[in-house]
Design a protein around this motif. Structure first.
Motif, PDB file in Angstrom:
ATOM      1  N   ALA A 188       5.905 -16.330  15.572  1.00 17.54           N
ATOM      2  CA  ALA A 188       6.992 -15.366  15.379  1.00 17.54           C
ATOM      3  C   ALA A 188       7.308 -15.248  13.887  1.00 17.54           C
ATOM      4  O   ALA A 188       7.206 -16.245  13.174  1.00 17.54           O
ATOM      5  N   PRO A 189       7.656 -14.063  13.396  1.00 14.82           N
ATOM      6  CA  PRO A 189       7.890 -12.845  14.168  1.00 14.82           C
ATOM      7  C   PRO A 189       6.637 -12.028  14.469  1.00 14.82           C
ATOM      8  O   PRO A 189       6.740 -10.940  15.023  1.00 14.82           O
ATOM      9  N   GLY A 190       5.448 -12.560  14.132  1.00 17.37           N
ATOM     10  CA  GLY A 190       4.218 -11.914  14.580  1.00 17.37           C
ATOM     11  C   GLY A 190       3.779 -10.708  13.772  1.00 17.37           C
ATOM     12  O   GLY A 190       3.199  -9.768  14.326  1.00 17.37           O
ATOM     13  N   LEU A 191       4.017 -10.738  12.460  1.00 22.41           N
ATOM     14  CA  LEU A 191       3.553  -9.627  11.614  1.00 22.41           C
ATOM     15  C   LEU A 191       2.179  -9.959  11.031  1.00 22.41           C
ATOM     16  O   LEU A 191       1.795 -11.125  10.942  1.00 22.41           O
ATOM     17  N   ARG A 192       1.488  -8.917  10.605  1.00 24.34           N
ATOM     18  CA  ARG A 192       0.212  -9.113   9.901  1.00 24.34           C
ATOM     19  C   ARG A 192       0.256  -8.308   8.617  1.00 24.34           C
ATOM     20  O   ARG A 192      -0.342  -7.237   8.510  1.00 24.34           O
ATOM     21  N   ASP A 193       0.995  -8.826   7.658  1.00 19.76           N
ATOM     22  CA  ASP A 193       1.193  -8.089   6.414  1.00 19.76           C
ATOM     23  C   ASP A 193       1.293  -9.075   5.241  1.00 19.76           C
ATOM     24  O   ASP A 193       2.313  -9.744   5.088  1.00 19.76           O
ATOM     25  N   PRO A 194       0.218  -9.184   4.448  1.00 11.19           N
ATOM     26  CA  PRO A 194       0.190 -10.193   3.379  1.00 11.19           C
ATOM     27  C   PRO A 194       1.383 -10.105   2.427  1.00 11.19           C
ATOM     28  O   PRO A 194       1.930 -11.143   2.024  1.00 11.19           O
ATOM     29  N   ALA A 195       1.800  -8.901   2.070  1.00  9.17           N
ATOM     30  CA  ALA A 195       2.909  -8.788   1.113  1.00  9.17           C
ATOM     31  C   ALA A 195       4.173  -9.393   1.710  1.00  9.17           C
ATOM     32  O   ALA A 195       4.938 -10.093   1.032  1.00  9.17           O
ATOM     33  N   SER A 196       4.392  -9.162   3.003  1.00  8.60           N
ATOM     34  CA  SER A 196       5.555  -9.759   3.667  1.00  8.60           C
ATOM     35  C   SER A 196       5.449 -11.270   3.680  1.00  8.60           C
ATOM     36  O   SER A 196       6.435 -11.985   3.446  1.00  8.60           O
ATOM     37  N   ALA A 197       4.241 -11.767   3.962  1.00  4.79           N
ATOM     38  CA  ALA A 197       4.062 -13.229   4.034  1.00  4.79           C
ATOM     39  C   ALA A 197       4.402 -13.877   2.698  1.00  4.79           C
ATOM     40  O   ALA A 197       5.076 -14.922   2.651  1.00  4.79           O
ATOM     41  N   VAL A 198       3.952 -13.275   1.613  1.00  5.16           N
ATOM     42  CA  VAL A 198       4.226 -13.859   0.292  1.00  5.16           C
ATOM     43  C   VAL A 198       5.723 -13.768  -0.026  1.00  5.16           C
ATOM     44  O   VAL A 198       6.326 -14.724  -0.552  1.00  5.16           O
TER      45      VAL A 198
END
Ligand code: FCB
Length: 466
Positions: A188-198
């Motif tokens: 969770a929250p289950g996104l696949r977005d590198p910019a968000s992860a960083v």
């Protein structure tokens, strides 16, 4: 059941006086009482079809809030000196911020009272991944504002519990929340977005830094730490050394350099490029506030190879090495498929000392343990009979010897928490993986200490490995 005989060809190992022995759990994984708290990101994730094995969820889990008194008594009977648990943010602040829940706070006051009555030190973590959904709806840790949401929550908890709890952790494994939650999307929250992860990786540490300050302004005598999950990273020739550097950078050095040195490694910032634009002037100093202790969670070394089409549609959590994929290695594994690499644990602790030296505060091993499916022997015989999980005993023995080996070479380790006190909700694996010292029958909520619980209890009581 008696403790098993000592491992052959192994000498007993004595730990220093005052070494702290405990077991760990986390709120979403054990608590239940879904009605008593606000929604969190893991509730939402569990509702997403296919996200969690068998559609499992945390509504009841180990029903620990209802069975709390028995669970604490069980800890005392086992001989634990400390209990690492986590506060559920949406249980005390159902909307994440604003009005607190008197009921939620009362549940934790009761838990802390019970622990202290049994002479067990409470060691809470403020964030073990169950972010209030109300805050996720506002962008969660992708938003810079999350640092202040978290600091306010941390200050509230310090005001409520600071008179009776000394040792606290801010975050548990922020790498996992950032990258498994926002890059590979396995959590969770289950996104696949590198910019968000960083952005999440940075804002978690910023939140940690502001929380240290906020909690110390409530009480100057708290002992504050963070729990991270560094691991040795190995790659094969196909993937190559530069990928090893990049993975090590985001998995290990980002967190260690951030909290211990107050600066991110330049090569990692370079690898991340514009994704790291969220880092503003002054942030790194705020993150590098003094730490009273550092929590290390270790399960296994990591092995990677080049991702091939045959590897399937998975997305790497390593955003600066997207070409990487986990590599199967020719080693024994636990039932969850993780390789057993105790030498790597010792090497990791030595590396912390070599790389950070005087900047390294006292270390606590805040999680270490193994998933094995052993249950009560004999179908229908009920949980009263023995659960002879000698493989888990062997795992603990080998990893505790690794810790002792590093301590012999000067690494300053002050305590060890087994993961986990009892079988529980293992995130995307649902209830399929059992990490407990104590077996839980999810139909009846009957707890049965396994052989490893008796063995570990003896280790706690005698302060030595047999
Ligand atoms: C760690 C988590 C913990 C548990 C173990 C097996 O990454 O902190 O909650 O799931 O793994």
């Amino acid at each position: 059941m008696n403790a098993p005989a000592p491992m052959p060809d192994r000498a007993p190992v004595r730990f220093p006086n005052g070494f702290l022995w405990g077991a760990a759990t986390a709120s979403f994984q054990i608590e239940g009482d879904r009605a008593g708290r606000g929604d969190c990101v893991w509730d939402a994730f569990c509702r997403r079809p296919g996200a969690v094995l068998n559609g499992d969820h945390g509504d009841v889990a180990c029903d620990h809030l209802r069975l709390m008194a028995d669970d604490v008594k069980m800890m005392a009977d086992l001989g634990l000196q400390a209990y690492r648990f986590s506060f559920s943010w949406p249980r005390v602040l159902p909307e994440g911020a604003g009005a607190s829940s008197a009921t939620g706070l009362a549940q934790y006051h009761r838990l802390v009272d019970l622990l202290l009555e049994h002479d067990i030190e409470p060691v809470p973590t403020l964030f073990h991944w169950d972010l209030p959904q109300a805050l996720e709806d506002k962008g969660g840790f992708r938003q810079r504002e999350s640092a202040w949401w978290f600091a306010d929550y941390a200050a509230l908890m310090a005001r409520e519990f600071g008179d009776r709890i000394e040792r606290w952790a801010t975050f548990n494994e922020p790498w996992c929340y950032a990258y498994l939650g926002h890059a590979s999307g396995e959590h969770a929250p289950g996104l696949r977005d590198p910019a968000s992860a960083v952005a999440v990786a940075h804002h978690e540490l910023l939140a940690h830094g502001y929380a240290l300050e906020a909690m110390r302004s409530v009480r100057a005598d708290l002992s504050l730490g963070i729990v991270i999950n560094p691991a040795p990273v190995h790659v094969d020739d196909a993937l190559g050394d530069d990928a090893q550097r990049r993975i090590d950078g985001t998995l290990n050095r980002w967190w260690l350099d951030g909290v211990l040195l107050g600066r991110y490694p330049l090569d990692v910032l370079d690898d991340l490029g514009s994704w790291a634009n969220c880092v503003q002037d002054g942030d790194e100093g705020q993150i590098g506030q003094e730490l009273d202790w550092l929590g290390i969670n270790y399960y296994n070394d990591h092995f990677y190879t080049q991702r091939t089409a045959a590897a399937g549609p998975g997305v790497s959590p390593h955003v600066s090495a997207p070409e990487s994929a986990p590599m199967q290695v020719d080693r024994p594994t636990t039932d969850i498929g993780w390789p057993i690499t105790p030498q790597g644990f010792e090497a990791l602790l030595m590396r912390l000392q070599d790389d950070y030296g005087a900047a390294l505060p006292p270390i606590y091993i805040t999680e270490n343990g193994a998933a094995y499916s052993d249950g009560p022997a004999g179908a229908g015989e009920g949980p009263g009979d023995g659960i002879d999980d000698q493989r888990r005993v062997a795992y603990y023995d080998a990893h505790l010897r690794a810790v002792a080996g590093a301590m012999d070479q000067g690494v300053d380790v002050h305590g060890y928490f087994a993961w986990s006190l009892m079988d529980n909700f293992e995130w995307a694996w649902g209830y399929s993986q059992r990490f407990g010292l104590v077996h839980v029958d999810y139909q009846t909520q009957v707890r049965t200490p396994k052989a490893s619980a008796h063995w570990f209890g003896d280790v706690c009581r005698t302060n030595r490995l047999p």
